[in-house]
Scaffold this motif. Structure first.
Motif, PDB file in Angstrom:
ATOM      1  N   GLU A 343     -22.476 -35.966 -56.835  1.00 25.56           N
ATOM      2  CA  GLU A 343     -21.721 -35.232 -57.845  1.00 25.56           C
ATOM      3  C   GLU A 343     -22.306 -35.496 -59.225  1.00 25.56           C
ATOM      4  OE1 GLU A 343     -17.268 -35.359 -55.805  1.00 25.56           O
ATOM      5  OE2 GLU A 343     -17.870 -36.930 -57.223  1.00 25.56           O
ATOM      6  N   SER A 345     -21.645 -34.862 -63.645  1.00 23.37           N
ATOM      7  CA  SER A 345     -20.658 -34.593 -64.693  1.00 23.37           C
ATOM      8  C   SER A 345     -21.375 -34.244 -65.984  1.00 23.37           C
ATOM      9  CB  SER A 345     -19.756 -35.814 -64.910  1.00 23.37           C
ATOM     10  OG  SER A 345     -18.892 -35.611 -66.018  1.00 23.37           O
ATOM     11  N   PRO A 350     -18.147 -39.726 -68.804  1.00 22.11           N
ATOM     12  CA  PRO A 350     -17.368 -39.266 -67.652  1.00 22.11           C
ATOM     13  C   PRO A 350     -16.423 -40.336 -67.130  1.00 22.11           C
ATOM     14  CG  PRO A 350     -19.638 -39.724 -67.025  1.00 22.11           C
ATOM     15  CD  PRO A 350     -19.582 -39.806 -68.515  1.00 22.11           C
ATOM     16  N   ALA A 352     -13.723 -41.590 -63.975  1.00 20.50           N
ATOM     17  CA  ALA A 352     -13.704 -41.536 -62.513  1.00 20.50           C
ATOM     18  C   ALA A 352     -12.949 -40.317 -62.024  1.00 20.50           C
ATOM     19  CB  ALA A 352     -13.089 -42.813 -61.946  1.00 20.50           C
ATOM     20  N   TRP A 356     -16.015 -33.830 -62.133  1.00 18.62           N
ATOM     21  CA  TRP A 356     -17.252 -34.029 -61.382  1.00 18.62           C
ATOM     22  C   TRP A 356     -17.507 -32.808 -60.496  1.00 18.62           C
ATOM     23  CZ3 TRP A 356     -20.472 -38.149 -62.123  1.00 18.62           C
ATOM     24  CH2 TRP A 356     -19.961 -39.231 -62.839  1.00 18.62           C
ATOM     25  N   ALA A 431     -24.293 -37.455 -66.132  1.00 18.92           N
ATOM     26  CA  ALA A 431     -24.169 -38.588 -65.213  1.00 18.92           C
ATOM     27  C   ALA A 431     -24.123 -38.057 -63.787  1.00 18.92           C
ATOM     28  CB  ALA A 431     -22.920 -39.408 -65.514  1.00 18.92           C
ATOM     29  N   ARG A 433     -23.196 -39.439 -59.665  1.00 22.07           N
ATOM     30  CA  ARG A 433     -22.669 -40.480 -58.794  1.00 22.07           C
ATOM     31  C   ARG A 433     -22.728 -39.987 -57.344  1.00 22.07           C
ATOM     32  NH1 ARG A 433     -16.034 -40.197 -59.739  1.00 22.07           N
ATOM     33  NH2 ARG A 433     -15.720 -38.187 -58.675  1.00 22.07           N
ATOM     34  N   ARG A 435     -20.522 -40.455 -53.548  1.00 21.97           N
ATOM     35  CA  ARG A 435     -19.321 -40.948 -52.869  1.00 21.97           C
ATOM     36  C   ARG A 435     -19.484 -40.762 -51.367  1.00 21.97           C
ATOM     37  NH1 ARG A 435     -14.058 -38.598 -55.479  1.00 21.97           N
ATOM     38  NH2 ARG A 435     -13.394 -40.748 -55.793  1.00 21.97           N
ATOM     39  N   GLU A 461     -16.920 -45.585 -52.979  1.00 20.66           N
ATOM     40  CA  GLU A 461     -18.051 -45.229 -53.829  1.00 20.66           C
ATOM     41  C   GLU A 461     -19.345 -45.661 -53.142  1.00 20.66           C
ATOM     42  OE1 GLU A 461     -18.395 -45.620 -58.470  1.00 20.66           O
ATOM     43  OE2 GLU A 461     -19.051 -47.521 -57.563  1.00 20.66           O
ATOM     44  N   PRO A 465     -21.552 -44.283 -60.983  1.00 18.96           N
ATOM     45  CA  PRO A 465     -21.957 -43.271 -61.976  1.00 18.96           C
ATOM     46  C   PRO A 465     -23.148 -43.771 -62.797  1.00 18.96           C
ATOM     47  CG  PRO A 465     -19.579 -43.503 -61.940  1.00 18.96           C
ATOM     48  CD  PRO A 465     -20.112 -44.604 -61.077  1.00 18.96           C
ATOM     49  N   THR A 466     -24.196 -42.976 -62.805  1.00 21.02           N
ATOM     50  CA  THR A 466     -25.430 -43.340 -63.492  1.00 21.02           C
ATOM     51  C   THR A 466     -25.663 -42.363 -64.627  1.00 21.02           C
ATOM     52  OG1 THR A 466     -26.367 -44.216 -61.435  1.00 21.02           O
ATOM     53  CG2 THR A 466     -27.903 -43.707 -63.232  1.00 21.02           C
TER      54      THR A 466
END
Length: 477
Positions: A343, A345, A350, A352, A356, A431, A433, A435, A461, A465-466
């Motif tokens: 995902e 953002s 962002p 949680a 997303w 960002a 991430r 999941r 997770e 988030p990067t």
């Protein structure tokens, strides 16, 4: 030597050669269209970095001498062109020696690709294509009858494919011995096909029959390949039927199709199409074929020993040329299906529970309402590796971070591997991430109510988030 060839198998050879050329075409096409994001000079696992640390003797490849993305693309498209020519019958229009060279070219090109492909090319059907492709060099063309020794070696390949797969199942997961593996397999296989939902929903007693029939086809029928005709042809037909069943139930790249092609070489079609008398094969050809065949028989010792080893290896090559290999699949079957969902953002910071948006892959499950599609014999390499990534992060450790980084950059080559990106290439996410979800096929009533073939439940997770690297401000003059 008239005993050297089997003129009655000319149609079997024709089917094998045309089928093999078609599979070569698919393989080179997949390489040409996918390599930049996977192993290109700026890919997730770049070829230049690989050849810098792995010597030529361990991974023979033309790319040890030179690599550039343009050169790789040229090799892949050349492979497509040669495969297309062979599919059109070019091998039968040239002298015997030229036909052998023509078949050697796609083998050498694809060997070069596989040996630098790293984890993206670590599948059993890569070695199978190379092993069968090497034997095709020795099969000759329409000017000579098919060499009996090469036809025997093709049956030996088919025996190892089927018998090895049968042994790995019996020795592996207990559900194969209890005849219950198909209660899970159609739902948890790497890439379900459009009919997989229906196969999964077959009655449990029918699943037991399927597993029992599979054991018979893989553990008993292969032995019959080495019996006189027409028994060997009946064995080959049973294997072809089984492989077509697998084609309908899932997406396994060209594994099933190539197995069907190899099985065709065991068919005695002379009662239907007749024999063809051809001139005796030239002496030089007989010497080359018999010498190489003797080498291949000697090399077969290790894969033969592996079949009867308690520590049987699955999909393993014993030499860097992939001349004689061991095969097998699904020694263990997952009971639940896990999927990694990526995902992105667009929010500067962002949260949680923020907005997303999900990336959609071409083949692997994502949107529960998106029905699986048929891609085989084409191979979606990233989709397959995402299945392994869901099994264990260790499978994805070498490349997953690079995938996230490329999504953050809006890399066009990477986005072309996806079915849909929620962000245009010129406006990438702030960002990304990942999941982990548990997926299951919906029940018939759920399908009627929701229209979704999948139901999914959030597990945890997978990748935090990067954020994208902030742009470096320009210095004032």
């Amino acid at each position: 030597m008239r005993w050297f060839t089997a003129d009655g198998y000319w149609m079997s050879r024709l089917i094998l050669q045309r089928g093999l050329a078609a599979i070569y075409l698919v393989a080179f096409l997949a390489a040409a269209l996918q390599f930049r994001a996977l192993i290109g000079s700026r890919g997730m696992l770049p070829v230049p970095a690989f050849v810098a640390r792995v010597p030529f003797r361990r991974a023979p490849s033309v790319f040890h001498a030179h690599y550039s993305d343009r050169f790789f693309a040229g090799c892949a498209w050349l492979g497509c062109a040669v495969a297309l020519a062979l599919l059109a019958g070019a091998g039968d229009e040239v002298p015997l020696w030229a036909a052998m060279l023509l078949w050697a070219l796609p083998w050498a090109l694809y060997l070069s690709i596989v040996n630098v492909g790293q984890t993206w090319y670590g599948f059993g059907w890569e070695s199978l294509l190379l092993e069968v492709g090497f034997l095709a060099i020795l099969l000759g063309n329409d000017r000579v009858g098919p060499p009996i020794v090469v036809l025997f070696l093709l049956r030996w390949v088919l025996f190892r494919v089927e018998f090895g797969a049968g042994l790995i199942k019996i020795r592996g997961d207990a559900c194969w011995r209890r005849l219950t593996c198909l209660d899970y397999h159609h739902e948890t296989q790497p890439m379900p096909g459009p009919l997989s939902w229906f196969f999964h929903r077959l009655p449990a007693p029918l699943h037991r029959v399927e597993v029992a029939a599979n054991h018979g086809t893989q553990l008993v029928v292969p032995v019959l390949l080495f019996t006189p005709q027409p028994v060997a042809s009946v064995a080959a037909v049973l294997m072809i039927i089984t492989q077509l069943w697998l084609v309908l139930s899932g997406n396994f790249a060209w594994l099933n199709w190539l197995t069907i092609v190899v099985a065709s070489a065991a068919l005695d079609l002379s009662p239907l199409v007749g024999d063809r008398d051809r001139p005796a094969a030239p002496l030089w050809y007989e010497v080359v074929v018999l010498t190489v065949a003797a080498v291949l028989v000697a090399l077969s010792y290790r894969p033969a020993r592996n079949l009867f080893s308690r520590r049987q290896l699955m999909n393993f090559s014993f030499d860097p040329l992939h001349l004689v290999n061991t095969y097998g699949a699904f020694g263990s079957v997952s009971r639940v299906r896990m999927e990694v969902v990526l995902e992105g953002s667009a929010e500067p910071a962002p949260r949680a529970d923020g907005a997303w948006r999900e990336y959609e892959f071409r083949g692997k499950p994502g949107d529960p309402r998106h029905w699986p599609r048929q891609f085989a014999p084409y191979h979606l390499r990233l989709d397959w590796m995402m299945w392994f990534a869901a099994l264990s992060p260790a499978y994805a450790r070498p490349w997953f971070g690079a995938l996230v980084e490329r999504l953050l950059r809006g890399d066009r080559d990477t986005l072309r591997l996806l079915r849909r990106s929620p962000f245009p290439a010129d406006a990438p996410p702030r960002a990304v991430r990942a999941r982990l979800y548990r997926y299951r096929f919906t029940t018939p009533s759920e399908l009627r109510t929701t229209g979704a073939c999948w139901d999914r439940t959030y597990v945890r997770e997978y990748w935090p988030p990067t954020p994208a690297e902030p742009p470096v401000p320009e210095r004032e003059p």
